[in-house]
Scaffold this active site. Structure first.
Site, PDB file in Angstrom:
ATOM      1  N   CYS A 132       3.701  -6.484  -2.548  1.00 33.19           N
ATOM      2  CA  CYS A 132       3.241  -5.157  -3.258  1.00 33.19           C
ATOM      3  C   CYS A 132       4.455  -3.999  -3.066  1.00 33.19           C
ATOM      4  O   CYS A 132       5.648  -4.125  -3.321  1.00 33.19           O
ATOM      5  CB  CYS A 132       1.794  -4.937  -2.722  1.00 33.19           C
ATOM      6  N   HIS A 133       3.905  -2.933  -2.493  1.00 30.98           N
ATOM      7  CA  HIS A 133       4.692  -1.849  -2.200  1.00 30.98           C
ATOM      8  C   HIS A 133       5.749  -1.940  -1.086  1.00 30.98           C
ATOM      9  O   HIS A 133       6.563  -1.329  -0.695  1.00 30.98           O
ATOM     10  CB  HIS A 133       3.981  -0.479  -2.208  1.00 30.98           C
ATOM     11  N   TYR A 160       5.168  -5.202  -6.837  1.00 37.38           N
ATOM     12  CA  TYR A 160       4.199  -4.320  -7.631  1.00 37.38           C
ATOM     13  C   TYR A 160       5.322  -3.850  -8.665  1.00 37.38           C
ATOM     14  O   TYR A 160       5.896  -3.411  -8.612  1.00 37.38           O
ATOM     15  CB  TYR A 160       3.715  -3.166  -6.794  1.00 37.38           C
ATOM     16  N   GLY A 178       0.915  -1.266  -0.014  1.00 34.96           N
ATOM     17  CA  GLY A 178       0.019  -0.009  -0.098  1.00 34.96           C
ATOM     18  C   GLY A 178       0.925   1.174  -0.020  1.00 34.96           C
ATOM     19  O   GLY A 178       2.060   1.366  -0.381  1.00 34.96           O
ATOM     20  N   ARG A 179       0.255   2.320   0.379  1.00 33.34           N
ATOM     21  CA  ARG A 179       0.993   3.590   0.367  1.00 33.34           C
ATOM     22  C   ARG A 179       1.970   3.784   1.667  1.00 33.34           C
ATOM     23  O   ARG A 179       2.899   4.657   1.673  1.00 33.34           O
ATOM     24  CB  ARG A 179      -0.046   4.823   0.291  1.00 33.34           C
ATOM     25  N   GLU A 225       5.866   4.119   1.633  1.00 31.17           N
ATOM     26  CA  GLU A 225       6.476   5.310   1.098  1.00 31.17           C
ATOM     27  C   GLU A 225       6.952   6.081   2.242  1.00 31.17           C
ATOM     28  O   GLU A 225       8.151   6.835   2.255  1.00 31.17           O
ATOM     29  CB  GLU A 225       5.434   6.100   0.410  1.00 31.17           C
TER      30      GLU A 225
END
Length: 203
Positions: free
Chosen positions: A120-121, A140, A90-91, A94
């Site tokens: 994923c992320h 991802y 997900g975000r 980051e």
């Protein structure tokens, strides 16, 4: 399951909803003690999750997900207490990858050859921690260039797949959860035996 052990689960605000809820619940289901944590948050706090979906646009859409309650305080984590680490996508990665304590945590698992899984992320945290050099892994697709820049070999697979390289388990996205968690359990050395059928409460 033999030898029930502790697993550390790293997530954060706007982590992907499925990639937080599902691995956490699956690992609890098979008998692990799972500590879900987020930097600067404590046991009982919640994170907001986001739902990533594919609806014909050039990238995923993002919608509000569930609130997820953390069951352990990040400040109380001693990485030596855990047999494995799982990182949600997900975000959240980051900003989580900007936290030195998070990177040091990841390095502990990598340097001690403990099971380390990311989806994923979540792989962005692995690349920021510089633990993918010489390793084969997936992510991802948009994170693929980061893997290569960090010295890893990006393996392009379907979203339903997982890639294993030694102690490292990765998957491109939440459709890969069945193989992702299965592979993580294999790396953990888990042995699951249902010698009796699961009995549900009668109503």
């Amino acid at each position: 399951m033999e030898n029930t052990k502790k697993v550390l689960f790293l997530t954060g605000d706007f982590a992907e909803d499925y990639e937080t809820m599902v691995p956490f619940q699956m690992l609890l289901m098979v008998g692990y003690e799972v500590h879900a944590v987020c930097p600067n948050k404590k046991k009982g706090d919640t994170i907001k999750t986001a739902i990533h979906d594919f609806e014909g646009d050039q990238t995923y859409s993002e919608k509000p997900g569930h609130n997820f309650q953390l069951n352990y305080s990040f400040s109380d984590v001693n990485p030596a207490d855990y047999a494995g680490l799982v990182i949600a996508g997900g975000r959240a990665p980051e900003y989580l990858r900007l936290n030195k304590e998070v990177l040091d945590l990841v390095r502990h698992f990598a340097e001690n050859n403990k099971p380390l899984a990311a989806v994923c992320h979540g792989i962005q945290i692995l690349t920021a921690a510089r633990v993918v050099e010489g390793r084969k892994l997936t992510a991802y697709p948009a994170v693929g260039p980061e893997v290569e820049l960090a010295g890893g070999t990006y393996v392009a697979v379907e979203a339903t797949e997982a890639v294993v390289d030694g102690n490292l388990v990765t998957s491109p996205a939440w459709p890969g959860h069945p193989k992702f968690i299965r592979a993580f359990l294999d790396v953990m050395g888990a042995k699951i035996e249902l010698d009796q059928p699961i009995r549900l409460a009668s109503v």
